[in-house]
Design an enzyme around this catalytic site. Structure first.
Site, PDB file in Angstrom:
ATOM      1  CE  LYS A   1      -4.341   0.632   0.109  1.00 15.65           C
ATOM      2  NZ  LYS A   1      -5.478  -0.169  -0.341  1.00 15.65           N
TER       3      LYS A   1
ATOM      4  N   GLY B   1     -24.546   3.682   1.953  1.00 10.74           N
ATOM      5  CA  GLY B   1     -23.622   4.304   1.249  1.00 10.74           C
ATOM      6  C   GLY B   1     -23.771   4.039  -0.185  1.00 10.74           C
TER       7      GLY B   1
ATOM      8  N   GLY C   1     -22.013   5.425  -3.136  1.00  8.44           N
ATOM      9  CA  GLY C   1     -21.033   5.751  -4.099  1.00  8.44           C
ATOM     10  C   GLY C   1     -20.594   4.932  -5.051  1.00  8.44           C
ATOM     11  CG  ASN C   2     -16.935   2.741  -7.668  1.00  2.00           C
ATOM     12  OD1 ASN C   2     -16.963   1.527  -7.426  1.00  2.00           O
ATOM     13  ND2 ASN C   2     -16.463   3.185  -8.654  1.00  2.00           N
ATOM     14  CB  ALA C   3     -18.866   0.042  -3.433  1.00  2.00           C
ATOM     15  N   GLY C   4     -21.746   1.100  -3.547  1.00  2.00           N
ATOM     16  CA  GLY C   4     -23.174   1.093  -3.345  1.00  2.00           C
ATOM     17  C   GLY C   4     -23.936   1.167  -4.586  1.00  2.00           C
TER      18      GLY C   4
HETATM   19  P1  NAD Z   1     -17.379   6.576  -2.321  1.00  2.00           P
HETATM   20  O1  NAD Z   1     -16.711   7.728  -1.786  1.00  2.00           O
HETATM   21  O2  NAD Z   1     -17.670   6.677  -3.887  1.00  2.00           O
HETATM   22  O3  NAD Z   1     -18.803   6.162  -1.687  1.00  2.00           O
HETATM   23  C1  NAD Z   1     -18.808   6.520  -0.290  1.00  2.00           C
HETATM   24  C2  NAD Z   1     -20.492   6.684   0.139  1.00  2.00           C
HETATM   25  O4  NAD Z   1     -20.656   6.594   1.219  1.00  2.00           O
HETATM   26  C3  NAD Z   1     -21.085   7.993  -0.509  1.00  2.00           C
HETATM   27  O5  NAD Z   1     -22.190   7.887  -1.224  1.00  2.00           O
HETATM   28  C4  NAD Z   1     -20.923   8.911   0.839  1.00  2.00           C
HETATM   29  O6  NAD Z   1     -22.055   9.818   0.549  1.00  2.00           O
HETATM   30  C5  NAD Z   1     -21.516   7.562   1.525  1.00  2.00           C
HETATM   31  N1  NAD Z   1     -21.434   7.922   3.310  1.00  2.00           N
HETATM   32  C6  NAD Z   1     -20.657   8.598   3.825  1.00  2.00           C
HETATM   33  N2  NAD Z   1     -20.833   8.752   5.262  1.00  2.00           N
HETATM   34  C7  NAD Z   1     -22.000   7.894   5.323  1.00  2.00           C
HETATM   35  C8  NAD Z   1     -23.076   7.697   6.208  1.00  2.00           C
HETATM   36  N3  NAD Z   1     -22.481   7.816   7.555  1.00  2.00           N
HETATM   37  N4  NAD Z   1     -23.926   6.992   6.055  1.00  2.00           N
HETATM   38  C9  NAD Z   1     -24.404   6.765   4.696  1.00  2.00           C
HETATM   39  N5  NAD Z   1     -23.630   6.856   3.655  1.00  2.00           N
HETATM   40  C10 NAD Z   1     -22.418   7.445   3.953  1.00  2.00           C
HETATM   41  O7  NAD Z   1     -16.652   5.307  -1.891  1.00  2.00           O
HETATM   42  P2  NAD Z   1     -16.289   3.962  -2.665  1.00  2.00           P
HETATM   43  O8  NAD Z   1     -15.412   3.700  -3.441  1.00  2.00           O
HETATM   44  O9  NAD Z   1     -17.894   3.356  -2.838  1.00  2.00           O
HETATM   45  O10 NAD Z   1     -16.155   3.065  -1.343  1.00  2.00           O
HETATM   46  C11 NAD Z   1     -17.028   2.637  -0.330  1.00  2.00           C
HETATM   47  C12 NAD Z   1     -16.287   1.754   0.748  1.00  2.00           C
HETATM   48  O11 NAD Z   1     -16.034   0.554   0.087  1.00  2.00           O
HETATM   49  C13 NAD Z   1     -15.181   2.166   1.593  1.00  2.00           C
HETATM   50  O12 NAD Z   1     -14.861   1.631   2.700  1.00  2.00           O
HETATM   51  C14 NAD Z   1     -13.889   1.662   0.348  1.00  2.00           C
HETATM   52  O13 NAD Z   1     -12.530   1.487   1.246  1.00  2.00           O
HETATM   53  C15 NAD Z   1     -14.542   0.288   0.126  1.00  2.00           C
HETATM   54  N6  NAD Z   1     -14.054  -0.056  -1.123  1.00  2.00           N
HETATM   55  C16 NAD Z   1     -14.198   0.163  -2.399  1.00  2.00           C
HETATM   56  C17 NAD Z   1     -13.652  -0.250  -3.330  1.00  2.00           C
HETATM   57  C18 NAD Z   1     -13.860   0.188  -4.717  1.00  2.00           C
HETATM   58  O14 NAD Z   1     -13.428  -0.390  -5.734  1.00  2.00           O
HETATM   59  N7  NAD Z   1     -14.548   1.388  -4.929  1.00  2.00           N
HETATM   60  C19 NAD Z   1     -12.727  -1.407  -3.162  1.00  2.00           C
HETATM   61  C20 NAD Z   1     -12.662  -2.129  -2.096  1.00  2.00           C
HETATM   62  C21 NAD Z   1     -13.221  -1.523  -0.958  1.00  2.00           C
END
Ligand code: NAD
Length: 416
Positions: free
Chosen positions: A105, A217, A219-222
């Protein structure tokens, strides 16, 4: 657990696995620490003409199973200990999905929201000039993480190739597709999560075509989880989603495509027609078949764990459940798919990108999906078999599978 230093937490988790596995003292000590770590000071010219000095890191935790791999975070709170912890977790993640890589990392302590694009480009290139001797497809391969993007990966690859004087697309992953990025990287994390959810439903004798689900949540994952749940499982009813601006609920179902569109248009999920508001706390406690925590750490704690009613929790976020909550969920019989198994689809497709770059031949999206499904399904089965054999929860089982694989590689090399 009151300890908040993430590296101390990672070491404690390892200690528990080492005890369950009866690991010898030498192997245990070797796996408690990064094998190599680098610290760089990066002087970067700002647009104003002044020079700003950034602190940067790269940790190569363990390379027994192959070259180290892991993202680069740009964050104001980045410290050597957060990077060490994330590198440790990458080591267990690559091992649990059985890809021939170690864990690494990197990070830069900075606030990307205060940097212009030209400043970001100069910072990206400065990082590579400092780290290049320690990176390569055979040594250590970075990727995007919090606040780093495909564009930043493109600048980094370009700088590396300028230093090397030749093409090296596999030295970094998460690149834009025209520069050697893989098909299917965008939704890989959520897709992998839905594949293991499908497998968990088989174990629990649940009918996948008739499930309700909620997503914390968006974002990307959700967002990808919202559409892929129904796409991969055939159907399903999304009843609630939330983001940092609040949540929405509709017991009759929310159209996944329409809510993704609404979020893109308005920047929030709130105000979606036909839905009623719901708090984040209420969303987590809904009576649904599958809950996808996809936001931040520590969403499920000893305070709310007893009220969780979901049958399966698929942890797309890193660290959404505290160790105390884990025990409560296990006692309640809730099937938790732990983060470093559930969200391993991202690093798996990054590995596919590296493979395609190395033999300079590119896969179709169908190839990527089929290979990802195979890897995630095999990983699930290995962890589930371990959980049944040792009568432990899935997170402990995932640790047992991955730590024993890394320990075996160390032994075969003659290190211990
Ligand atoms: P992102 O920043 O695109 O999305 C995060 C989302 O969470 C946003 O919609 C934000 O508004 C929401 N959020 C923040 N605080 C909140 C709360 N208290 N209640 C509800 N929603 C809330 O991030 P992402 O890339 O989707 O990543 C989300 C999680 O998944 C992180 O823990 C990240 O480490 C993990 N993850 C992501 C990936 C990936 O490929 N994107 C890979 C492995 C792990």
């Amino acid at each position: 657990m009151s300890e908040l230093n993430p590296f101390k937490i990672a070491q404690t988790q390892l200690d528990e696995a080492a005890e369950l596995l009866g690991l010898d003292k030498g192997t245990h000590e070797l796996l408690r620490w990064p094998m190599r770590e680098y610290r760089f000071l990066l002087p970067v010219k700002m647009d104003s003409g002044e020079t700003k000095v950034f602190h940067a890191y790269r940790v190569q935790y363990n390379a027994a199973r192959g070259p180290t791999k892991g993202g680069l975070r740009w964050h104001p709170d980045e410290t050597i200990d957060t990077v060490r912890a994330l590198a440790a977790w990458m080591t267990w993640k690559t091992a649990v999905v059985d890809i021939p890589l170690g864990g690494g990392k990197g990070g830069v302590t900075c606030n990307p929201k205060e940097l212009s694009d030209t400043e970001k480009e100069r910072l990206a290139r400065a990082y590579i000039r400092a780290a290049a001797p320690h990176l390569s497809v055979h040594r250590d391969v970075p990727a995007p993480d919090v606040y780093t993007t495909p564009q930043i990966m493109a600048w980094m690859m370009d700088e590396y190739e300028a230093i090397a004087g030749e093409s090296h697309p596999g030295m970094i992953t998460g690149k834009p597709i025209p520069l050697g990025g893989s098909q299917g990287r965008g939704d890989a994390t959520a897709r992998g999560g839905v594949y293991v959810t499908r497998e968990a439903m088989k174990v629990r004798n649940m009918d996948p075509s008739n499930t309700s689900y909620a997503i914390q949540g968006f974002g990307n994952a959700g967002q990808f989880a919202a559409t892929l749940h129904t796409e991969i499982l055939g159907s399903g009813k999304l009843v609630a989603v939330s983001d940092s601006g609040g949540g929405i609920y509709n017991k009759d179902g929310i159209d996944p495509d329409k809510i993704v569109h609404h979020k893109k248009e308005t920047g929030r999920v709130a105000g979606f027609p036909g839905s009623e508001p719901i708090s984040n706390e209420e969303l987590l406690e809904l009576n649904v078949d599958v809950l996808y925590p996809s936001a931040l750490e520590n969403a499920i704690t000893e305070t709310n764990a007893a009220n969780i009613k979901a049958k399966i929790i698929c942890e797309l976020a890193n660290g959404p459940t505290t160790p105390e909550a884990d025990k409560i969920l296990f006692e309640k019989g809730i099937f938790v798919l732990p983060d470093f198994l559930a969200n391993a689809g991202g690093v798996t497709v990054s590995y596919f990108e590296q493979v395609q770059n190395t033999y300079n031949y590119y896969w179709t999206i169908e190839d990527v999906h089929a290979q990802l499904d195979l890897r995630m399904t095999n990983a699930f089965q290995a962890v589930n078999a371990m959980a049944e054999k040792k009568k432990v929860h899935m997170r402990s089982a995932a640790y047992l599978v991955s730590v024993s694989r890394v320990a075996e590689a160390c032994k075969l090399r003659g290190w211990v």
